[in-house]
Structure formats: structure tokens, C-alpha cells
Design a protein around this motif. Sequence first.
Motif, short mmCIF file in Angstrom:
data_model
loop_
_atom_site.label_atom_id
_atom_site.label_comp_id
_atom_site.label_asym_id
_atom_site.label_seq_id
_atom_site.Cartn_x
_atom_site.Cartn_y
_atom_site.Cartn_z
N GLU A 12 -6.23 2.24 -2.40
CA GLU A 12 -6.67 1.26 -1.39
C GLU A 12 -5.64 0.14 -1.24
O GLU A 12 -5.34 -0.29 -0.13
CB GLU A 12 -8.04 0.69 -1.75
CG GLU A 12 -9.18 1.68 -1.64
CD GLU A 12 -9.25 2.72 -2.77
OE1 GLU A 12 -8.65 2.50 -3.85
OE2 GLU A 12 -9.88 3.78 -2.56
N ASP A 13 -5.09 -0.34 -2.38
CA ASP A 13 -4.07 -1.39 -2.33
C ASP A 13 -2.83 -0.91 -1.59
O ASP A 13 -2.26 -1.64 -0.77
CB ASP A 13 -3.67 -1.83 -3.74
CG ASP A 13 -4.78 -2.54 -4.50
OD1 ASP A 13 -5.71 -3.06 -3.85
OD2 ASP A 13 -4.71 -2.58 -5.74
N LEU A 14 -2.42 0.32 -1.88
CA LEU A 14 -1.22 0.85 -1.23
C LEU A 14 -1.45 1.03 0.27
O LEU A 14 -0.60 0.69 1.08
CB LEU A 14 -0.78 2.17 -1.87
CG LEU A 14 0.50 2.77 -1.29
CD1 LEU A 14 1.68 1.80 -1.38
CD2 LEU A 14 0.84 4.08 -1.99
N LYS A 15 -2.62 1.55 0.65
CA LYS A 15 -2.94 1.70 2.07
C LYS A 15 -2.86 0.34 2.77
O LYS A 15 -2.31 0.23 3.87
CB LYS A 15 -4.35 2.28 2.27
CG LYS A 15 -4.47 3.77 2.05
CD LYS A 15 -3.86 4.58 3.15
CE LYS A 15 -4.79 4.76 4.31
NZ LYS A 15 -4.32 5.80 5.24
N ALA A 16 -3.41 -0.69 2.14
CA ALA A 16 -3.38 -2.03 2.72
C ALA A 16 -1.95 -2.53 2.87
O ALA A 16 -1.58 -3.09 3.91
CB ALA A 16 -4.21 -2.99 1.87
N LEU A 17 -1.12 -2.31 1.84
CA LEU A 17 0.28 -2.73 1.92
C LEU A 17 1.02 -2.00 3.03
O LEU A 17 1.80 -2.60 3.77
CB LEU A 17 0.99 -2.46 0.59
CG LEU A 17 0.79 -3.48 -0.52
CD1 LEU A 17 1.51 -3.01 -1.79
CD2 LEU A 17 1.29 -4.85 -0.12
N LEU A 18 0.77 -0.70 3.16
CA LEU A 18 1.43 0.07 4.21
C LEU A 18 1.06 -0.46 5.58
O LEU A 18 1.87 -0.45 6.50
CB LEU A 18 1.05 1.55 4.10
CG LEU A 18 1.79 2.34 3.02
CD1 LEU A 18 1.13 3.68 2.77
CD2 LEU A 18 3.25 2.53 3.39
N LYS A 20 0.14 -3.71 6.27
CA LYS A 20 0.43 -5.11 6.56
C LYS A 20 1.80 -5.61 6.09
O LYS A 20 2.31 -6.55 6.66
CB LYS A 20 -0.66 -6.02 5.95
CG LYS A 20 -0.58 -6.15 4.45
CD LYS A 20 -1.56 -7.20 3.93
CE LYS A 20 -1.57 -7.33 2.45
NZ LYS A 20 -0.36 -7.78 1.81
N SER A 21 2.37 -5.02 5.06
CA SER A 21 3.59 -5.59 4.49
C SER A 21 4.84 -5.11 5.21
O SER A 21 5.12 -3.91 5.23
CB SER A 21 3.70 -5.26 3.00
OG SER A 21 4.93 -5.76 2.50
N LEU A 26 8.74 1.11 -1.03
CA LEU A 26 8.01 2.19 -1.68
C LEU A 26 8.98 3.28 -2.09
O LEU A 26 9.67 3.85 -1.25
CB LEU A 26 6.96 2.74 -0.71
CG LEU A 26 6.09 3.89 -1.20
CD1 LEU A 26 5.26 3.48 -2.42
CD2 LEU A 26 5.16 4.35 -0.07
N VAL A 27 9.03 3.55 -3.40
CA VAL A 27 10.01 4.49 -3.94
C VAL A 27 9.30 5.72 -4.50
O VAL A 27 8.45 5.61 -5.38
CB VAL A 27 10.86 3.84 -5.04
CG1 VAL A 27 11.90 4.83 -5.57
CG2 VAL A 27 11.53 2.57 -4.54
N ASP A 28 9.67 6.89 -3.99
CA ASP A 28 9.17 8.17 -4.47
C ASP A 28 10.16 8.67 -5.52
O ASP A 28 11.32 8.94 -5.20
CB ASP A 28 9.09 9.14 -3.29
CG ASP A 28 8.39 10.44 -3.63
OD1 ASP A 28 8.42 10.87 -4.80
OD2 ASP A 28 7.82 11.05 -2.71
N VAL A 29 9.73 8.79 -6.77
CA VAL A 29 10.65 9.16 -7.85
C VAL A 29 10.54 10.63 -8.25
O VAL A 29 11.08 11.04 -9.26
CB VAL A 29 10.46 8.25 -9.09
CG1 VAL A 29 10.72 6.80 -8.73
CG2 VAL A 29 9.09 8.42 -9.73
N PRO A 76 8.34 -9.13 -2.98
CA PRO A 76 6.91 -9.16 -3.29
C PRO A 76 6.26 -7.79 -3.49
O PRO A 76 5.33 -7.66 -4.27
CB PRO A 76 6.29 -9.86 -2.08
CG PRO A 76 7.29 -9.69 -0.98
CD PRO A 76 8.63 -9.60 -1.64
N ASP A 77 6.74 -6.77 -2.81
CA ASP A 77 6.05 -5.48 -2.82
C ASP A 77 7.02 -4.34 -3.12
O ASP A 77 7.53 -3.69 -2.21
CB ASP A 77 5.36 -5.23 -1.47
CG ASP A 77 4.36 -6.33 -1.13
OD1 ASP A 77 3.54 -6.64 -2.00
OD2 ASP A 77 4.41 -6.85 -0.01
#
Length: 119
Positions: A12-18, A20-21, A26-29, A76-77
Motif C-alpha cells: 500500500e505504501d509503495l502504491k501511494a508513493l508511485l 504521488k512521489s 525504485l530499484v529492482d535488484v 526522500p524515497d
Amino acid sequence: MANPVTKEISYEDLKALLGKSQNLFLVDVRTKEEVDKGHIPGSIHIPVDTVETALAMNPEEFKAKYGVTKPVLDAPDVVFHCQMGRRGGVATNKALQLGYVNACNYSGGFKEWSEKGGN
């Protein structure tokens, strides 16, 4: 010195960041083979075994290699993720040790993202 505690964020936090931020990094490792099967939109692919080297690059080298601006240490993100959470945690700890004070791990990984229909 003790290892920093890995900060984690939820789906949910990541969806919100995607949503609004403007500054989300965002790094896919995961491996290239994993990424080729699907990825979270907007993520940058930096395999876990190269994260430390990548984040230690100067900004010009980073931009030339990855096509995006390298985040500043207090961005920040800064979010890392893998398939199920472990490698994302490893990458997050490397970033924290390099001074990325807000680095965190999306512990659900691409597995949770795809199961929940993230897009």
C-alpha cells in the motif's frame, strides 16, 4: 558499529508513493531473467551484486549507465525490491551503509506486487 535496521514499506505504501512521489527512486535488484518476466513500472534494474558499485559511482557515470539521475544521499524515497524480500533487504542495507538515510525495502517484492495486481 551495528548494522542499521532495514526499513521496510508495504504494498500500500509503495502504491501511494508511485502515485504521488515525483522523487521515487525504485530499484529492482533481481536478475535480468527475472526482470524480463515483468517489473514494477518505473523501477530501475540494478542487480543486487552491483548495487554497492552503482551507488558509489559519480552522478555522470550513473546517469550514463542507468539512464536516470543518481539519487542524493538524503533523497526522500529510495526503495529497493526483489522477488520476495531478501535481496531487497541486502541492497537496502548496502545503501544505508553508503549514507542513503531514507533507503527502504519493499519486502513483499515483485511476487506480492503481481499477486495483488499492481500495475
